[in-house]
Structures are given as C-alpha cells and as structure tokens.
Motif scaffolding. Structure first.
Motif, short mmCIF file in Angstrom:
data_model
loop_
_atom_site.label_atom_id
_atom_site.label_comp_id
_atom_site.label_asym_id
_atom_site.label_seq_id
_atom_site.Cartn_x
_atom_site.Cartn_y
_atom_site.Cartn_z
N ALA A 1 0.89 -1.29 0.02
CA ALA A 1 0.07 -0.11 0.09
C ALA A 1 0.92 1.09 -0.09
N ALA A 2 1.95 1.09 0.67
CA ALA A 2 2.77 2.12 0.60
C ALA A 2 3.40 2.43 -0.65
N ALA A 3 4.08 1.57 -1.34
CA ALA A 3 4.31 1.67 -2.74
C ALA A 3 3.06 2.38 -3.73
N THR A 4 1.99 1.87 -3.36
CA THR A 4 0.85 2.38 -4.29
C THR A 4 0.58 3.81 -3.98
N GLY A 5 0.51 4.01 -2.57
CA GLY A 5 0.57 5.31 -2.09
C GLY A 5 1.62 6.26 -2.72
N PHE A 6 2.87 5.65 -3.00
CA PHE A 6 4.06 6.70 -3.45
C PHE A 6 3.72 6.93 -5.01
N VAL A 7 3.28 6.19 -5.71
CA VAL A 7 3.20 6.44 -7.14
C VAL A 7 1.92 6.83 -7.43
N PHE A 8 0.96 6.67 -6.46
CA PHE A 8 -0.39 7.23 -6.77
C PHE A 8 -0.43 8.82 -6.45
N GLY A 9 0.46 9.05 -5.32
CA GLY A 9 0.56 10.54 -5.10
C GLY A 9 0.63 11.60 -6.57
N ASN A 10 1.23 11.07 -7.33
CA ASN A 10 1.27 11.92 -8.70
C ASN A 10 -0.04 12.04 -9.17
N PHE A 11 -0.87 11.11 -9.11
CA PHE A 11 -2.34 11.32 -9.65
C PHE A 11 -3.14 12.36 -8.60
N LEU A 12 -2.90 12.08 -7.48
CA LEU A 12 -3.51 12.89 -6.54
C LEU A 12 -3.36 14.15 -6.41
N SER A 13 -2.11 14.54 -6.89
CA SER A 13 -1.39 15.85 -6.91
C SER A 13 -2.22 16.81 -8.20
N ARG A 14 -2.82 16.30 -8.94
CA ARG A 14 -3.49 16.86 -9.96
C ARG A 14 -4.62 17.60 -9.15
N ALA A 15 -4.93 17.39 -8.01
CA ALA A 15 -6.12 18.16 -7.56
C ALA A 15 -5.40 19.81 -7.00
N HIS A 16 -4.11 19.73 -6.87
CA HIS A 16 -3.55 20.86 -6.25
C HIS A 16 -3.45 22.07 -7.55
N PRO A 17 -4.02 23.04 -7.20
CA PRO A 17 -4.21 24.10 -8.44
C PRO A 17 -2.93 24.35 -8.99
N ARG A 18 -1.91 24.46 -8.41
CA ARG A 18 -0.59 24.82 -8.95
C ARG A 18 0.00 23.68 -9.83
N LEU B 1 3.09 7.63 3.03
CA LEU B 1 2.55 7.31 4.70
C LEU B 1 0.92 7.21 4.69
N LEU B 2 0.36 7.69 3.75
CA LEU B 2 -1.05 7.26 3.81
C LEU B 2 -1.40 5.89 3.48
N GLY B 3 -0.70 5.59 2.35
CA GLY B 3 -0.89 4.06 2.12
C GLY B 3 -0.53 3.09 3.23
N ALA B 4 0.66 3.22 3.95
CA ALA B 4 0.62 2.48 4.96
C ALA B 4 -0.02 2.56 6.19
N LEU B 5 -0.53 3.59 6.33
CA LEU B 5 -1.37 3.83 7.60
C LEU B 5 -2.67 3.31 7.18
N LEU B 6 -3.25 3.54 6.00
CA LEU B 6 -4.55 2.86 5.72
C LEU B 6 -4.44 1.30 5.83
N ALA B 7 -3.31 0.72 5.09
CA ALA B 7 -3.18 -0.57 5.45
C ALA B 7 -2.94 -1.07 6.74
N LEU B 8 -2.41 -0.29 7.87
CA LEU B 8 -2.36 -0.81 9.24
C LEU B 8 -3.77 -0.68 9.82
N THR B 9 -4.71 0.41 9.36
CA THR B 9 -5.95 0.44 9.83
C THR B 9 -6.64 -0.63 9.25
#
Lengths: 197, 429, 578
Positions: free
Chosen positions: B307-324, B376-384
């Motif tokens: 999940a951490a690995a997924t979060g790492f690569v998926f961060g790019n996709f999520l970052s599109r939400a940032h206006p900049r 971090l998000l991926g790892a934490l969610l997996a732990l939850t």
C-alpha cells in the motif's frame, strides 16, 4: 485479548488487568491529544484570520461573483477616492461603445446599476458604489484598471463574509489573489488617503 | 474599442497629461484640484466580528460538551440531550453558519504543521481539542448533541433501516480513508476536502454551490432511513473520536444498573452500536482462529509495504487536485499542442509575468510532497485495515448488552428501552 | 410498550402526516424553482441578453434615434429588474426551503412519535444476525475491497500517472534542430516569440517573422567585391526578391520568371547548389502567369522551412511543399492572386503548420496548411483589400497569435484554430510593411497611414502617430524600448515603443525594400546599393559599419550563429568566419 479461560473463572484478576490496560491506553491517548495540542499551539496565533483578496493581483475574471458560497457574493467593489481621477468619461462606468458621456442606462457598464455618478464641478464627477446593489462582478474594476487609475477594486466585505475555513473563491481564483489576513488589518486597500493627499 | 481611448485622449488633453501609461495601478489621471469645497467621502468598511465572538464560541462549546456529558452519564436524559442538540443546531449551525467546526479543524492543524507561513487560530485548536478531551472522559457526547452536522441527522431520522453488521464493519473504514486523504490535501496545500464535502453547511448558510446543495439533500434524505449516514460512514473526525472513545474514562451505559438480559434494547439502536452478549467459547476450533490470526498478522506488514508503494506512485495522480500542479500540467500540455481556448488560470499566470520554470519547479516540489504523503497514507491505511481485520478475528465473550464504545454516539435512545430501575407506570417514549 | 392513550396520539399522527406531505410538496416545488432560478441567474448576464444586444448595436449605428434609445432603456430596465427579482427570489427561497425542511422533519417525528414499534427480540441476536458470521463476512468484504482499491489505484496511475507528472523545467533557449516538433518551439514563457535557435532562420525575418535573431552574432566587416569575410558566394539561376531561409546546413531560396518558378536548395557550408525544384504540372494553375510589375516579380514571398520540409509560394498562386532534398511532397494552386504588383506576402511556419496571408482583390483570406500534406488546417476570410505584408507570430499572454497587417485593419488570429481574436481598423492605403512585436505590444506602421501600437492580447490601441517617416516596403523591428523603421528613401527612424515619439532618425545615402533585423544588439539593414547598414539598437544613432556586397540587393538578411546570408540580385552570399 485472547483471554485465558481461567480469568473467566476469576473475574477480579481479569477486571484488574483489563482495567490496567484501559488506564494505560487512556494515558496514552491523553498524551497524544496533549502532544497534538502542543504542536498546534507552537504554530498558533492569538488573532484569527479572515479572507481577503489582494487587488494588486486581481485579474478581474468575474469568479468572485459566482464562486462565493453566498449569493450575492461577499465580495463587492470598493472605491479608493484618493486614487480616483474623477474623470468625466470613466472606464469603469461607461460602456466602451457609449454614445454619450452621460448616465443613460444604455451607456452604463455596471450590470446592477450599482455605480453612481455625481457631478461635482466641471469636468469632474464622483463615482460611488451602492453596496446594496453591487454583485462583485468586477466589470467596473476591469474598466477602471484598463483605462483609469485602478481606483475601483474588489474587497471581501467582512459584514457579509462567513469566513469559511477554506474560501470557495480562493480555491478557484486564477490569480491566487486570496489570502488570510489578520483581524487587525482585514482589508487590503489600494493607496491610502494619507499617501495621496 | 477605439472610441473610449480617443475620448480618454481628449480628456487627457484637457488635463495636459501627455502620455497614457501601460495598464496596472498607475495614476494615469492625477487627482483634480477642486475649485469647489468638495471633500471625498471616507471609505468606510465594516470590520469582522471581534475576538469576543470567538471566545464566546469556545465557551459555548465547552459548556455544551460538559452539559452533554452530564445529560448522558449522570441524568441519563434523552430529552435533555435532544434539547441540547436543538440548541447546538441553532447556535453552531444556523447562527455561526457551521464554521468554525471541529470536523474540519483537523485540516487547519495539518496545514499549520506543514506550512510554516500559516498560523493556526487558537479558536480552531480549541474546537479540535475540546471534543477529543470530552470524548476521553465521557465518550462521543460531542456527536450526541454538540455537532450541528450530527444534530441534523439525529433529528431527521424517521424510519431507521437496520444496516447489516458486515456492512457497518466495512463502511466504518471509509472515514479513515477520508481523514487521511483530507490531511494529505490540507498538508500539501491542495485544499480543504472536508469543507468542500460538508453536507449540511449549505443549509446553515442558506445557500450553497450546486454540488454541495445536492450532496446535502442526498444526505438529508438518506438520514430519514439510515441512522446518521455521514457520522458513521464518512465523518473523518468521527474516526478519531471513535478511537478515543474506546478508552474513555466513562461511557454511556444502556442500563443504569445490572443488566437483566431482557433483550428489550436489542433493536433500540438505529446506529448498530449495541453489542449483544456472546458466549465464552468461540464458534470454531481454537486452532482455526489462531491460524487465521497468524495469517493476518503476517500479511499486515506485506500489505502495508504494497500500500505504501501504491501511495508513492498514486501521489502523482492525487497531486492533480493541487491548483498549482494542475496549472503546470495544463500549461505544459497546451504548449505541446492541442487547440483550446485559454483558461482563466493560464491567462492569469501569463499576466503575472512569472517564468514557467518557477511554476514547474513548484509543481515538482508539491509532487514530491505528495509522494511522501502518499507513501505514509498508504501504509497507515493498510495498518488501519489490518487492525480492523484483527479486531474482527478476535472472539471476546460478553455477558451483558452494552454499547459499542467506538460506534455509540451517546444519543440516549436506548435509555427508555431498559426496564431496570423504571417505575412501574413509566412507559418508553 | 403499546401506547395506553390512543386517541390524542392518533390525531398527532394525522397532523404529522398531513404536515409532512404538504411540506414535502412545498420543498420539491421550491427546490425546482430555485434550481431554475439559480441556473438563470448564473448563466444570464442581465445586460447580455441577445435582444438587448441587438438593439444596442442598432443604436450604435443610429445614435440619434430617440425612439430606439427609449426602447433600449426600457429593455435595459426590464433586464436589470429581472436580475434583482431573481436574486431576491433565491434569497427568499433559501429561507423558505430551510424552514420547510425543519417543518418536514418535525412533522415526520410527530407522525412517528406515537408509533414506535414494540421491541420484539428475535432469536439469534439483533436483526437475527449472528455476530461471528457477520465478522467473517466483513473480513472477506474488507479484504476484497481493499485489494480492488489497490488495483484501481494502480490502474489509474498507469493510465493517467504519466500525464500527471509535473513537467521538468527547461532552460529558455533549447536547440531543437534535431526534433523540430519539440515543445521548445512554442516556449510557453510568454516573454518572447517562438523559438529562435542558433541554427535556424525558418522564415522571412526569422523565427515568428519578428526580425529578431536572438542567439546570432553575425560579423560586422566584409567586402563582397574582394571576398574578404565572405565564406562563399553562389550564383542564383533565376532572380527573385525573396530572402534566404536557413535550417541547419541548408539554405533555401526561390527564383522565378515568366517561364519558370523554381526552388533552390544550397549547402550552407559550401554554397553548392544541391537541388532545384520547379512548379511544373500543377492542376488548376493557369497556363499564363498573371501580370506583375518587375519590382515584385513572381518570387517575392520568402520560403518557410521546419528543417524537414520546405514550403514555397509564388506569384502565380502555386504553393509547393518539398522535402529537404527537393522532392515534391505536395503542390496546390490557391487561386491566382488578383494583385497589380504581384503577390508578395511571405510564408510563416509554426511546427507542422504553414500560414499564408493571401490578401488580394479577388477575396482576402488567411490560411493555415499542414506542411506534410498541404491540406487546409483552417481558413479565415478577411475583409481587407490587397496587401503585401507578411504575418508575424506572437505568444503574448501565452496564446499563439498570428498578427496580420493590411488595409484597413491589423488583426490577430488564434494560430491553432484561426479564430479572429481582435481586429482594429487603424491602417489605410497600400500596406507593404509587416507588423512588429515586442513585450506584449504589436506595432504596425505604413506610409500614407500611421504608426500604431496595439496591445497584443486585447488589440487596444495604446498609441497612434502620423507625424513620422513611415516605412513603405520594408518592415519595422521592435525591441522592448525602440521601434526601428526603414524607408525606401533611406530615412531610418527609431521611435519609443512607449508613446511613439521619435527618438532619433538618420538619413542614409540609399534606402531599399529590405527589412532590418536585430542581432546581438545591432541593426542590420541591407539597402538597395548592396551595403549593409550596421548600427546600434540604442537611444542614439551610432553607426558601426556599412560593408558592401558588391552588387545590388533587395533582401532581408538571415542571421544564423556567426553567419549572415544575404541575397544579391545575382548571387547568394554567406558571410562569416571560416
């Protein structure tokens, strides 16, 4: 958790142990909340912040009118009289194709009729904003900054603004003109009477 | 468009002002020397509400929390809780327009922690911390009758439909996902997701953007039939409160005294928060349970890494939400080809005169933060998820009917169902 | 737990039900009304209704019509009133909606109050559920949905992650001779025109047609007669007033007479004529070429190249696409230009598109053609008379704009779509001088008209002046501060870009039809006598040198790297260090 069978037969011991665990976890939770509070407090400020737009950055796109959670928007035009040239032909007041330089409806730029033009002395006219009517569309602001002194500009009116945690206009402002300002300087005004007296 | 210029030019001549300056905040036309005794009107602008109002907010919050605890634990009064709920709805909801609110405050904390230039108002910290503290002492009394979002749902519930337990367990994980994504967004400066997803703030302000109005209406209709759908399956702050409520000092009980096992309260809770007694022996062989538990324990670290690995690569996709980042991508894409009318963002950026390199650099920095945050998000969610799976695999015997501390909102509906200590004539209301 | 007192409860329920029904209907109606209202309020600008616009336009043409003015005012008032009424309705509606919502919820509670079902414990736990089985099911569902979520995240990443990666910041200037399609050519920087690389001079007046060689540092001394400083000199078979275009080690020219229109490919290092292509066998082309004057000829328009293709247009209306070895890719006849002097507008190229300004008495237009196939990308008709100016390309405000000068208007078109972005009637008479651009401003100037500065984004006139020596055939070149204007008579002026006031002017002993270019802070202007007038692009006139070519010239030089390519009436010269 996987309690040994004998604890069921000896409830006092089990209760104590569970109680102990419960206490430990509670202490941990209190410590965690305390730590978060401390961390947050180190980055805190006594005064609260309010949203305001920087007129120097504003590009008059018109989103202030439409993006605000309120209808009509909490953003309205204000007029820095100290900067105004009191022009007879006002870029913020008159239509670019205006036939005559007068207050006839067909010559007015403001869609809400919120800009009032009053004669002072030849050839000077005063322009005031009827705040009730202003919808914050920035049409006059655009005209004034293109052809005039830029004395008309937009500001978030704090009597209307509900100070959302994240301003809905800030989120879509293409110029990034919105920022949080401290409560003691809630307006970002162009020029000041002293500076231009 | 030539006309105004010509006219302006004419007028310029009058003023003996020879040259039109480029646009911007320039004094093209000097302030006239009035011959009459004209005086410019003063620019009067209304100030924001003073600090007193905020002190009042915090005081009201603290008082409401204490009162809720008193009603729930000492008085055991559903009526008192309901009255307080109505008050909170009026005060925090319609009067204060649902802002500041404890649910969204976590974002301010995240932003303040990540962005040194942002200072967190003390009010916001108080709104975030006070309900947490109250929960540590009394359980989720904040949800019961202080939170205006909870109040709307509490009052709207009409014909509750029982949601199956497996669904509750599964959907109960959603708030954690929401919380972690919202914290990531807030910390990276991409925006306040929780505020945008607030279901009822539009009602409080009596006006909302279309998507928020629709979300609000849907949640309201859902709350007629499903008990507190936002609180149970969405609310990110509820996830935190639920966690703390597990270890709270005191907590609402169904019965004021010893449970007589009458089973009358079994269906009393529309939120699925009443746990029925369980026998001491698990309904399966001990070895099977142990093996399952061992399997889950072994799998959790692996899942966390994946999940951490997924979060790492998926961060790019999520970052599109940032206006900049979105702007940088748009400008790059437009430069590479495609004919599209210029967006306001692009136009504004070019008007600003900043070099694209600076924008691209910003975007890359932000994406870097998203990559770290995503990991971090991926790892934490997996732990939850792992913790939830472990919890679901443990067998704990219970002798009495008791509230599930993580899920119980302390609303007091079940009080009336318990016959213990009730005078003979009294009937549940 | 049945209710002991039945009668009043039942009445409560009836009231509750009726109230709930009424408020529900009310909510639905108000919501629908508000949704419509909101839509209208957000989409309709009160003063932009078509009817009002049409009337206002009519009034604009007939300003003194009192009746019309009255009509406009009435409609205007109605539109404004409607706007405020809608706004009031929206505010009132919101309050009504919230009140009705509260009534609805309360009446539902009232309705339910007397009717709580008696608890009826079911065997096997609440809702008949077995907690252990529910937990097992939850475990499975959580595991499966978790796995699906992970897969979905990867799927999204693989599909969109590549496109989501932030672009790598690139230095402003980037050699792109190897990959002409690269992003560097349309640098989104907004501060400068399209790419200006050391190795290219892709069209008349260089990149974007702006007359500015950003990276070049051409020599200032040579002598065409003795060969001093001349790298090579090659004969051009047929004459023409087009100027050389360069890409890498190739230089291209066109030449024509009544018999033949030809394109020449030269080796830029040796001057060897590598190939000659002609326009024979064009379907639709007239057998006899149109009448033109000798000072224009058939080969006045300069070529354009993108490093892989060479495009040429002739006074016959034939346009030809060749590869770098002279092989014909496509050919078209755009129609014979009706032009008493002859067609003279040069081509301009942007990546894979070539732009043709085709203003003539038979109907003016501007076209964008695919360089690979010659097919129309877009075409825009223009309401102008014939002209001899050439287009320029700017990226002010981050948008690629094609700017064209003609009589009566200077106009901007979206280079990608052809949409007219603005148009200003500021010029008149015969326009042979192309516009110039610097720092967000477009400059247009022509003899018997005037010099104007326009905002490149909006087209607003910033200043306009007539009291100057204005260019007639050559085109001005602009820096941030100065606009340099040639005349065929030999008077060369420099005016301020801020206000159009003359900074200096200088009378040379000869003038010409060539256009000046700016390279390394110096202006290079080839006059008809073959001398290149080199002077500083500065606040005061300061002559640097005026080396001679040794033959007459009607040409705009191409500055590439440390070389200068100049076409004389007979020869092509390459001037530069060995």
């Amino acid at each position: 958790m996987t309690t040994p069978p004998q604890t069921d037969n000896a409830p006092p011991a089990g209760v104590t142990r569970r109680q102990f665990l419960q206490n430990g976890l509670w202490g941990l939770a209190v410590a965690a909340v305390g730590a978060i509070t401390g961390l947050a407090a180190s980055r805190s400020s006594r005064s609260s912040h309010f949203w305001q737009l920087d007129p120097a950055k504003c590009v008059q796109c018109g989103r202030c009118e439409t993006a605000c959670v309120l209808t009509p928007s909490a953003v309205k035009a204000v007029h820095a009289y100290a900067l105004c040239g009191y022009c007879k032909l006002c870029g913020g007041y008159h239509q670019p194709q205006a036939q005559r330089i007068d207050t006839a409806a067909e010559n007015q730029l403001c869609p809400a009729g919120a800009l009032i033009r009053t004669f002072i002395e030849d050839p000077f006219y005063e322009y005031t904003i009827n705040e009730e009517r202003c919808i914050g569309c920035a049409v006059c602001v655009k005209g004034c900054s293109q052809f005039g002194n830029g004395s008309l500009f937009l500001q978030v009116r704090h009597d209307r603004c509900v100070n959302c945690n994240e301003c809905a206009i800030a989120r879509v402002c293409p110029a990034g003109a919105y920022r949080r300002v401290p409560a003691d300087h809630p307006y970002l005004l162009k020029g000041s009477p002293e500076a231009h007296a | 468009m030539t006309r105004p210029h010509r006219l302006v030019g004419l007028w310029l001549g009058v003023c003996a002002w020879a040259m039109a300056l480029p646009s911007g905040a320039v004094q093209r036309f000097p302030r006239p020397d009035f011959k009459t005794d004209y005086v410019s009107p003063e620019l009067l602008l209304p100030g924001p509400g003073g600090p007193m109002l905020e002190v009042l907010d915090v005081a009201v919050l603290a008082a409401a929390l204490a009162l809720a605890g008193w009603f729930a634990l000492r008085q055991r009064s559903r009526q008192g809780l309901l009255l307080l709920t109505l008050f909170s709805l009026g005060y925090f909801g319609f009067w204060r327009h649902g802002c500041v609110c404890a649910v969204g405050a976590v974002q301010n904390l995240a932003l303040g922690w990540a962005d040194a230039s942002y200072t967190i108002p003390v009010t916001v910290i108080a709104f975030f911390v006070l309900p947490l503290l109250a929960t540590l002492f009394f359980g989720r009394v904040f949800c019961a009758s202080v939170c205006p979002l909870g109040a709307v749902q509490e009052l709207a519930l009409w014909r509750p439909v029982r949601t199956p337990a497996w669904l509750n367990h599964t959907l109960g994980l959603l708030p954690w996902v929401y919380l972690s994504v919202a914290v990531l967004f807030a910390a990276t400066g991409a925006g306040f997701l929780i505020c945008e997803g607030d279901p009822f703030v539009g009602f409080f302000r009596m006006g909302a953007p279309f998507h928020m109005a629709i979300t609000g209406a849907l949640f309201l209709v859902a709350s007629l039939f499903i008990g507190r759908p936002y609180c149970r399956f969405v609310c990110p702050y509820g996830a935190l409160l639920g966690l703390l409520s597990r270890v709270s000092r005191r907590h609402v009980t169904i019965t004021p005294d010893a449970c007589v096992q009458c089973r009358l309260c079994e269906d009393a809770c529309p939120y699925g928060a009443i746990r029925s007694p369980l026998p001491a022996a698990a309904p399966e062989a001990r070895a099977t349970g142990v093996r399952r538990l061992a399997l889950i324990l072994a799998a959790v670290p692996l899942i966390a890494i994946a999940a951490a690995a997924t979060g790492f690569v998926f961060g790019n996709f999520l970052s599109r939400a940032h206006p900049r980042v979105a702007l940088a991508l748009e400008i790059h894409r437009e430069a590479a080809n495609t004919a599209q009318p210029m967006s306001l963002e692009r136009e504004a950026f070019f008007t600003s005169g900043l070099p694209t390199e600076a924008l691209y650099n910003d975007a890359r920095t932000i994406q870097g933060r998203f990559a770290v945050g995503g990991t971090l998000l991926g790892a934490l969610l997996a732990l939850t998820v792992g913790a939830q799976l472990i919890g679901l695999s443990l067998w704990r015997s219970r002798t009495d009917y008791e509230p599930d501390r993580a899920r119980c909102f302390s609303c007091g509906r079940c009080f009336a169902y318990c016959p213990v200590g009730r005078k003979p004539q009294e009937t549940p209301k | 737990m049945t209710t002991p007192v039945h009668q009043p409860e039942s009445l409560r329920r009836i009231i509750g039900r009726r109230l709930a029904a009424v408020s529900a209907v009310f909510i639905i109606i108000v919501s629908l009304l508000m949704a419509t209202n909101r839509y209208l309020l957000k989409t309709l600008d009160p003063l932009a209704t078509p009817a009002l616009k049409a009337l206002s336009e009519k009034l604009g043409r007939d300003a003194e019509n009192v009746e019309l003015r009255q009509q406009v005012r009435e409609l205007n008032w109605l539109a404004r009133r409607a706007f405020f009424v809608r706004q009031w309705q929206l505010e009132t509606g919101a309050i009504l909606l919230v009140v009705a919502g509260v009534v609805f919820v309360l009446s539902l509670q009232l309705m339910a109050s007397g009717r709580r079902p008696a608890p009826a414990p079911q065997p096997g736990g609440p809702g008949g559920e077995n907690p252990w089985r529910a937990a097992a099911r939850a475990r499975r569902v959580i595991a499966i949905s978790g796995a699906l979520l992970l897969l979905a995240a990867w799927g999204l990443h693989l599909r969109l992650g590549g496109r989501s990666r932030a672009p790598v910041p690139q230095p402003f200037q980037q050699p792109s001779a190897q990959n002409p399609g690269s992003a560097a050519e349309t640098n989104p920087n907004g501060r400068a025109g399209p790419s200006a690389d050391a190795g290219e001079w892709p069209s008349f007046r260089g990149p974007g047609g702006l007359g500015v060689a950003r990276e070049a540092d051409p020599p200032i001394a040579w002598d065409g007669a003795t060969g001093t400083g001349v790298l090579w000199k090659a004969e051009v078979p047929r004459g023409g007033f087009n100027s050389p275009v360069v890409w890498g080690d190739r230089v291209y020219l066109a030449g024509a007479d009544e018999q033949k229109c030809e394109v020449y490919g030269y080796d830029g290092d040796t001057g060897a004529l590598l190939w000659t292509a002609d326009t024979e066998g064009v379907p639709g082309a007239p057998a006899t070429p149109p009448e033109v004057t000798s000072d224009t000829g058939y080969a006045a328009p300069s070529l354009a190249t993108d490093g892989q293709r060479v495009i040429a247009i002739f006074g016959t209306g034939v346009i030809l696409g060749l590869d770098v070895d002279g092989r014909r890719l496509w050919v078209r006849h755009l129609g014979t230009p009706v032009n008493p002097y002859g067609h003279a507008s040069s081509l301009l190229i942007l990546r894979d598109t070539v732009f043709v300004q085709f203003d003539h008495s038979g109907g003016s237009s501007v076209k964008a053609l695919d360089v690979e196939t010659g097919r129309d990308r877009w075409k825009q008709d223009r309401g102008t008379v014939k002209s001899w100016a050439s287009p320029i390309l700017t990226d002010a405000g981050g948008r690629l704009r094609l700017i064209l000068s003609a009589s009566p208007m200077v106009a901007a078109y979206d280079a990608l779509t052809g949409a007219e972005l603005w148009s200003k009637d500021v010029l008149s008479n015969e326009i042979g001088s192309s516009p110039a651009y610097a720092n967000g401003r477009v400059f247009a100037a022509n003899q018997y008209a005037k010099a104007v500065a326009l905002d490149a984004v909006t087209g607003e006139v910033i200043w306009s002046t007539e009291d100057l020596d204005l260019p007639d055939a050559g085109s001005p070149v602009a820096t941030d501060r100065h606009l340099f204007m040639p005349t065929s008579g030999g008077t060369f002026s420099c005016i301020a870009t801020t206000n159009g006031v003359r900074v200096w002017s200088h009378e040379f002993d000869a003038g010409g039809y060539g256009s000046p270019i700016l390279a390394a802070g110096r202006i290079y202007w080839v006059t008809a006598d073959g001398k290149t007038r080199i002077f500083k692009a500065a606040d005061a006139f300061e002559l640097i040198a005026q080396p001679a070519l040794g033959e007459a010239s009607v040409c705009t030089p191409a500055a590439v790297g440390r070389r200068l390519y100049i076409r004389g009436v007979k020869h092509l010269f390459c001037i530069g260090p060995k």
